[in-house]
Design a protein around this motif. Structure first.
Motif, PDB file in Angstrom:
ATOM      1  N   ASN A   6      -4.018 -17.114 -10.448  1.00  7.58           N
ATOM      2  CA  ASN A   6      -4.517 -18.060 -11.538  1.00  7.58           C
ATOM      3  C   ASN A   6      -5.290 -17.271 -12.700  1.00  7.58           C
ATOM      4  N   LYS A   7      -5.917 -17.671 -13.426  1.00  2.78           N
ATOM      5  CA  LYS A   7      -6.355 -17.802 -14.938  1.00  2.78           C
ATOM      6  C   LYS A   7      -8.404 -16.717 -14.052  1.00  2.78           C
ATOM      7  N   PHE A   8      -8.369 -17.256 -13.602  1.00  7.27           N
ATOM      8  CA  PHE A   8     -10.135 -17.028 -12.797  1.00  7.27           C
ATOM      9  C   PHE A   8      -9.995 -15.065 -12.392  1.00  7.27           C
ATOM     10  N   LEU A   9      -8.627 -15.243 -11.234  1.00  6.31           N
ATOM     11  CA  LEU A   9      -8.288 -14.141 -10.490  1.00  6.31           C
ATOM     12  C   LEU A   9      -8.146 -12.980 -11.936  1.00  6.31           C
ATOM     13  N   THR A  10      -7.879 -13.103 -12.918  1.00  5.80           N
ATOM     14  CA  THR A  10      -6.486 -12.373 -13.078  1.00  5.80           C
ATOM     15  C   THR A  10      -8.642 -11.618 -14.246  1.00  5.80           C
ATOM     16  N   ASP A  11      -9.460 -12.919 -14.978  1.00  6.04           N
ATOM     17  CA  ASP A  11     -10.149 -12.878 -15.784  1.00  6.04           C
ATOM     18  C   ASP A  11     -11.426 -11.585 -14.566  1.00  6.04           C
TER      19      ASP A  11
ATOM     20  N   ASP B 152       1.884   1.377 -25.053  1.00  2.00           N
ATOM     21  CA  ASP B 152       2.177  -0.295 -24.548  1.00  2.00           C
ATOM     22  C   ASP B 152       2.306  -0.299 -22.949  1.00  2.00           C
ATOM     23  N   ALA B 153       2.183  -0.910 -22.999  1.00  2.00           N
ATOM     24  CA  ALA B 153       2.499  -1.707 -21.202  1.00  2.00           C
ATOM     25  C   ALA B 153       3.710  -3.100 -21.426  1.00  2.00           C
ATOM     26  N   GLU B 154       4.216  -3.101 -20.974  1.00  2.00           N
ATOM     27  CA  GLU B 154       5.633  -4.333 -20.704  1.00  2.00           C
ATOM     28  C   GLU B 154       5.777  -5.304 -19.463  1.00  2.00           C
TER      29      GLU B 154
ATOM     30  N   VAL C 111      -6.776   4.313 -20.729  1.00  2.00           N
ATOM     31  CA  VAL C 111      -6.791   3.308 -20.773  1.00  2.00           C
ATOM     32  C   VAL C 111      -6.987   2.453 -21.432  1.00  2.00           C
ATOM     33  N   LYS C 112      -5.665   1.741 -21.813  1.00  2.00           N
ATOM     34  CA  LYS C 112      -5.952   0.800 -22.965  1.00  2.00           C
ATOM     35  C   LYS C 112      -6.016  -0.903 -21.823  1.00  2.00           C
ATOM     36  N   LEU C 113      -6.974  -1.354 -21.865  1.00  2.00           N
ATOM     37  CA  LEU C 113      -7.086  -2.100 -20.625  1.00  2.00           C
ATOM     38  C   LEU C 113      -6.603  -3.693 -21.565  1.00  2.00           C
ATOM     39  N   VAL C 114      -5.537  -4.385 -20.994  1.00  3.59           N
ATOM     40  CA  VAL C 114      -5.640  -5.292 -21.549  1.00  3.59           C
ATOM     41  C   VAL C 114      -4.919  -6.578 -20.338  1.00  3.59           C
ATOM     42  N   ARG C 115      -5.110  -7.613 -20.503  1.00  3.40           N
ATOM     43  CA  ARG C 115      -4.975  -8.655 -19.583  1.00  3.40           C
ATOM     44  C   ARG C 115      -3.284  -8.958 -19.644  1.00  3.40           C
ATOM     45  N   GLY C 116      -2.477  -9.225 -20.238  1.00  6.64           N
ATOM     46  CA  GLY C 116      -1.333  -8.625 -20.133  1.00  6.64           C
ATOM     47  C   GLY C 116      -0.200  -9.639 -20.973  1.00  6.64           C
ATOM     48  N   ALA C 117       0.723 -10.132 -21.209  1.00  7.09           N
ATOM     49  CA  ALA C 117       1.344 -11.075 -22.280  1.00  7.09           C
ATOM     50  C   ALA C 117       2.837 -11.121 -21.659  1.00  7.09           C
ATOM     51  N   TYR C 118       3.693 -10.880 -20.352  1.00  4.96           N
ATOM     52  CA  TYR C 118       4.574 -11.915 -20.179  1.00  4.96           C
ATOM     53  C   TYR C 118       4.682 -12.756 -18.944  1.00  4.96           C
TER      54      TYR C 118
ATOM     55  N   GLY D  35      -8.333  -3.996 -25.457  1.00  5.81           N
ATOM     56  CA  GLY D  35      -7.304  -4.436 -25.477  1.00  5.81           C
ATOM     57  C   GLY D  35      -7.282  -6.495 -26.196  1.00  5.81           C
ATOM     58  N   SER D  36      -8.447  -7.304 -26.088  1.00  3.17           N
ATOM     59  CA  SER D  36      -8.598  -8.089 -25.768  1.00  3.17           C
ATOM     60  C   SER D  36      -9.357  -9.461 -26.912  1.00  3.17           C
ATOM     61  N   HIS D  37      -9.032 -10.780 -26.685  1.00  2.07           N
ATOM     62  CA  HIS D  37      -9.811 -11.931 -27.803  1.00  2.07           C
ATOM     63  C   HIS D  37     -10.785 -12.181 -26.680  1.00  2.07           C
ATOM     64  N   ASN D  38     -11.289 -12.601 -25.611  1.00  2.28           N
ATOM     65  CA  ASN D  38     -11.799 -13.006 -24.264  1.00  2.28           C
ATOM     66  C   ASN D  38     -12.926 -12.317 -24.943  1.00  2.28           C
ATOM     67  N   GLU D  39     -14.332 -13.814 -25.395  1.00  6.65           N
ATOM     68  CA  GLU D  39     -15.684 -12.970 -25.968  1.00  6.65           C
ATOM     69  C   GLU D  39     -16.433 -12.612 -24.751  1.00  6.65           C
TER      70      GLU D  39
HETATM   71  C1  LIG Z   1      -5.167  -4.887 -28.902  1.00  8.83           C
HETATM   72  C2  LIG Z   1      -4.596  -5.362 -27.358  1.00  8.83           C
HETATM   73  C3  LIG Z   1      -2.847  -4.220 -27.738  1.00  8.83           C
HETATM   74  C4  LIG Z   1      -2.837  -4.627 -26.802  1.00  8.83           C
HETATM   75  N1  LIG Z   1      -1.507  -4.131 -25.811  1.00  8.83           N
HETATM   76  C5  LIG Z   1      -1.107  -5.300 -24.487  1.00  8.83           C
HETATM   77  C6  LIG Z   1       0.285  -4.472 -24.222  1.00  8.83           C
HETATM   78  O1  LIG Z   1       0.518  -3.114 -23.709  1.00  8.83           O
HETATM   79  N2  LIG Z   1       1.129  -5.209 -22.755  1.00  8.83           N
HETATM   80  C7  LIG Z   1       1.173  -6.180 -22.572  1.00  8.83           C
HETATM   81  O2  LIG Z   1       1.379  -6.792 -22.024  1.00  8.83           O
HETATM   82  N3  LIG Z   1       0.131  -7.047 -24.226  1.00  8.83           N
HETATM   83  C8  LIG Z   1      -0.254  -6.196 -24.684  1.00  8.83           C
HETATM   84  N4  LIG Z   1      -1.753  -6.747 -25.476  1.00  8.83           N
HETATM   85  C9  LIG Z   1      -2.369  -9.027 -25.310  1.00  8.83           C
HETATM   86  C10 LIG Z   1      -2.471  -8.960 -23.743  1.00  8.83           C
HETATM   87  O3  LIG Z   1      -2.383  -8.656 -22.300  1.00  8.83           O
HETATM   88  C11 LIG Z   1      -2.780 -10.731 -24.088  1.00  8.83           C
HETATM   89  O4  LIG Z   1      -1.617 -11.175 -23.640  1.00  8.83           O
HETATM   90  C12 LIG Z   1      -3.804 -10.834 -24.731  1.00  8.83           C
HETATM   91  O5  LIG Z   1      -4.912 -10.583 -25.538  1.00  8.83           O
HETATM   92  C13 LIG Z   1      -4.951 -12.745 -24.300  1.00  8.83           C
HETATM   93  O6  LIG Z   1      -5.931 -12.706 -23.120  1.00  8.83           O
HETATM   94  P1  LIG Z   1      -6.645 -12.358 -23.638  1.00  8.83           P
HETATM   95  O7  LIG Z   1      -7.860 -11.228 -22.417  1.00  8.83           O
HETATM   96  O8  LIG Z   1      -6.986 -11.871 -25.085  1.00  8.83           O
HETATM   97  O9  LIG Z   1      -7.547 -13.456 -23.949  1.00  8.83           O
HETATM   98  P2  LIG Z   1      -7.969 -14.291 -22.734  1.00  8.83           P
HETATM   99  O10 LIG Z   1      -7.214 -15.947 -23.410  1.00  8.83           O
HETATM  100  O11 LIG Z   1      -8.931 -14.972 -21.470  1.00  8.83           O
HETATM  101  O12 LIG Z   1      -6.253 -13.785 -21.893  1.00  8.83           O
HETATM  102  C14 LIG Z   1      -5.245 -14.721 -21.677  1.00  8.83           C
HETATM  103  C15 LIG Z   1      -4.594 -14.169 -20.667  1.00  8.83           C
HETATM  104  O13 LIG Z   1      -4.985 -14.451 -19.356  1.00  8.83           O
HETATM  105  C16 LIG Z   1      -3.736 -14.095 -18.204  1.00  8.83           C
HETATM  106  N5  LIG Z   1      -3.371 -15.997 -17.719  1.00  8.83           N
HETATM  107  C17 LIG Z   1      -3.199 -17.175 -18.515  1.00  8.83           C
HETATM  108  N6  LIG Z   1      -3.469 -17.908 -17.450  1.00  8.83           N
HETATM  109  C18 LIG Z   1      -3.107 -17.426 -16.718  1.00  8.83           C
HETATM  110  C19 LIG Z   1      -2.980 -17.882 -15.167  1.00  8.83           C
HETATM  111  N7  LIG Z   1      -2.198 -19.001 -15.262  1.00  8.83           N
HETATM  112  N8  LIG Z   1      -2.764 -16.917 -13.773  1.00  8.83           N
HETATM  113  C20 LIG Z   1      -2.904 -15.879 -14.094  1.00  8.83           C
HETATM  114  N9  LIG Z   1      -3.225 -15.708 -15.696  1.00  8.83           N
HETATM  115  C21 LIG Z   1      -3.015 -16.022 -16.485  1.00  8.83           C
HETATM  116  C22 LIG Z   1      -2.798 -14.254 -19.708  1.00  8.83           C
HETATM  117  O14 LIG Z   1      -2.912 -12.432 -18.955  1.00  8.83           O
HETATM  118  C23 LIG Z   1      -3.080 -14.004 -20.434  1.00  8.83           C
HETATM  119  O15 LIG Z   1      -2.181 -13.648 -21.439  1.00  8.83           O
HETATM  120  C24 LIG Z   1      -2.825  -7.101 -25.857  1.00  8.83           C
HETATM  121  C25 LIG Z   1      -3.296  -7.504 -26.917  1.00  8.83           C
HETATM  122  C26 LIG Z   1      -4.353  -6.808 -27.716  1.00  8.83           C
HETATM  123  C27 LIG Z   1      -5.815  -7.450 -28.046  1.00  8.83           C
END
Ligand SMILES: Cc1cc2nc3c(=O)[nH]c(=O)nc-3n(C[C@H](O)[C@H](O)[C@H](O)COP(=O)(O)OP(=O)(O)OC[C@H]3O[C@@H](n4cnc5c(N)ncnc54)[C@H](O)[C@@H]3O)c2cc1C
Length: 390
Positions: A264-269, A178-180, A237-244, A291-295
């Motif tokens: 912003n979110k657009f740039l993260t996407d 995992d990344a932190e 690579v485990k690719l995620v957006r990020g949780a913190y 690792g993503s819930h983004n369709e």
């Molecule tokens: C299998 C799995 C493993 C994971 N492992 C990790 C891990 O190791 N480390 C970790 O940090 N996370 C991890 N996550 C969580 C992940 O990083 C996301 O927080 C979570 O999945 C939501 O992003 P999304 O792609 O699913 O969907 P979306 O709903 O499309 O994206 C939400 C994400 O977009 C970003 N975002 C939202 N608003 C903004 C904004 N205003 N500006 C910039 N960015 C924004 C944030 O990252 C937010 O979590 C994991 C998730 C999954 C499903």
């Protein structure tokens, strides 16, 4: 690819389970009510109220599969019958001393052993700070070297990582790291990518996590790719957006430096999707766990696989969503033969509370996703009612 077929998405849920999910997500979708609920829950925990029963009956079964392996394996075995794999995650947090690090390490090996024996999964996952002090990861990330006074402690961490990788190799399993937080991540990245050069030779054993919400991560990915060039070692690579995000932005504000998070979110996407495109363009050098819930991002990955003429079931690409979330994506992909793993947290109620709090927060703040979840559950309840009437 259709993520809207609720019959497929909720095929493994009974009518009662689906109703419970509906009430829970409806509560979570009411932003302010959910915020108040969270505060009340925090207060009750602080005051040592016996909240375990309440949690076990409400939010726990949605996001966690059991208090121990015996309970959890039932869920994993059930998911397997729908062509879904599971990554079991013993979800305790806030480790702070050697005894707790040792316990997490032992637990990780145990999960690996049991996952392999029961053929539940080829993957295990761990959080670096469950294996060693967050302060030490931070210090090494900041200084860029290990001081003599920290050598013994750092060697213990490295040894735990090594023993996990060795055990995985002996069992032909794969390890997701995992990344932190960004301020501890450099020490983790250096250690994990270095380990890949040793362990990813026969097959891709180690996957390190890249958080696309960090504006520097696509460049970093390219750098790593360049560094590995010529090594004939595949980069996992485990690719995620990020949780913190909130924590990152808050710290940057308080300490007065530029936040590493995209504006912003657009740039993260964009960063996430461009990372996907980069990896698929160079897919011979990578193995990917998304690792993503983004369709849209999941659909993009499917499209990129097709463009590269990859089989749906290729072991080079895995999709993953958290247990209790986005079943519409997981089950639809699995039905079409893609590799999908549900990340399944488990553990005693008291210990998984921080994880559950994050799920409540996330599902409250990402209202778009919560509303999507809610409308899919509602659609399925109506569909089942109609079927019963006919
Ligand atoms: C299998 C799995 C493993 C994971 N492992 C990790 C891990 O190791 N480390 C970790 O940090 N996370 C991890 N996550 C969580 C992940 O990083 C996301 O927080 C979570 O999945 C939501 O992003 P999304 O792609 O699913 O969907 P979306 O709903 O499309 O994206 C939400 C994400 O977009 C970003 N975002 C939202 N608003 C903004 C904004 N205003 N500006 C910039 N960015 C924004 C944030 O990252 C937010 O979590 C994991 C998730 C999954 C499903």
């Amino acid at each position: 690819m259709n993520f809207k077929d609720t019959k497929i998405a909720f095929s493994y849920k009974s009518n009662l389970e689906i109703k419970k999910s509906f009430y829970l997500f409806r509560l979570l979708s009411m932003g302010s009510l959910s915020k108040i609920g969270r505060k009340v829950l925090r207060l009750m925990i602080y005051l040592n109220f016996p909240v375990n029963y309440l949690i076990k009956k409400t939010i726990y079964p949605q996001f966690c599969a059991g208090t121990d392996f015996t309970e959890t394996k039932k869920t994993a075995i059930k998911l397997n019958t729908y062509n879904l794999s599971s990554v079991l995650d013993y979800s305790t947090e806030a480790h702070s001393n050697e005894e707790e690090f040792e316990q997490s390490f032992e637990q990780c090996l145990k999960v690996m052993e049991e996952s392999k024996t029961l053929a539940i999964s080829d993957f295990i996952v761990f959080k670096p700070t469950s294996m060693g002090s967050i302060k030490l990861f931070e210090k090494i990330s900041r200084n860029g070297y290990v001081s003599s006074e920290d050598t013994d402690e750092w060697n213990k961490i490295k040894e735990r990582f090594k023993l996990i990788f060795d055990a995985a190799k002996a069992k032909q399993m794969k390890v997701l790291v995992d990344a932190e937080e960004s301020w501890i991540q450099k020490a983790i990245d250096d250690l994990v990518f270095e380990s890949m050069l040793i362990y990813n030779r026969d097959y891709t054993l180690i996957y390190n996590t890249i958080q696309a919400y960090r504006s520097d991560r696509l460049d970093y990915l390219k750098q790593i790719h360049q560094k590995f060039n010529g090594s004939r070692v595949k980069i996992g690579v485990k690719l995620v957006r990020g949780a913190y995000m909130q924590k990152e932005n808050k710290r940057a504000r308080e300490l007065n430096y530029k936040s590493p998070i995209c504006k912003n979110k657009f740039l993260t996407d964009e960063s996430f999707n461009n990372s996907l495109k980069y990896i698929f363009k160079n897919i011979n050098d990578f193995c990917l766990f998304i690792g993503s819930h983004n369709e849209k991002s999941n659909l993009l990955a499917v499209k990129l696989m097709q463009r590269e003429k990859m089989e749906n079931s290729t072991d080079k690409v895995w999709f993953s969503q958290l247990y209790g979330m986005s079943d519409n994506i997981s089950f639809s992909l699995a039905k079409k033969g893609y590799n999908v793993a549900k990340l399944i947290p488990f553990g005693p109620v008291k210990e998984v509370i921080p994880y559950l709090m994050r799920r409540i927060e996330e599902n409250t703040s990402i209202s778009e996703q919560t509303n999507r979840e809610l409308s899919l559950i509602r659609k399925e309840i109506i569909r089942r009612k109609k079927v019963n009437l006919n």
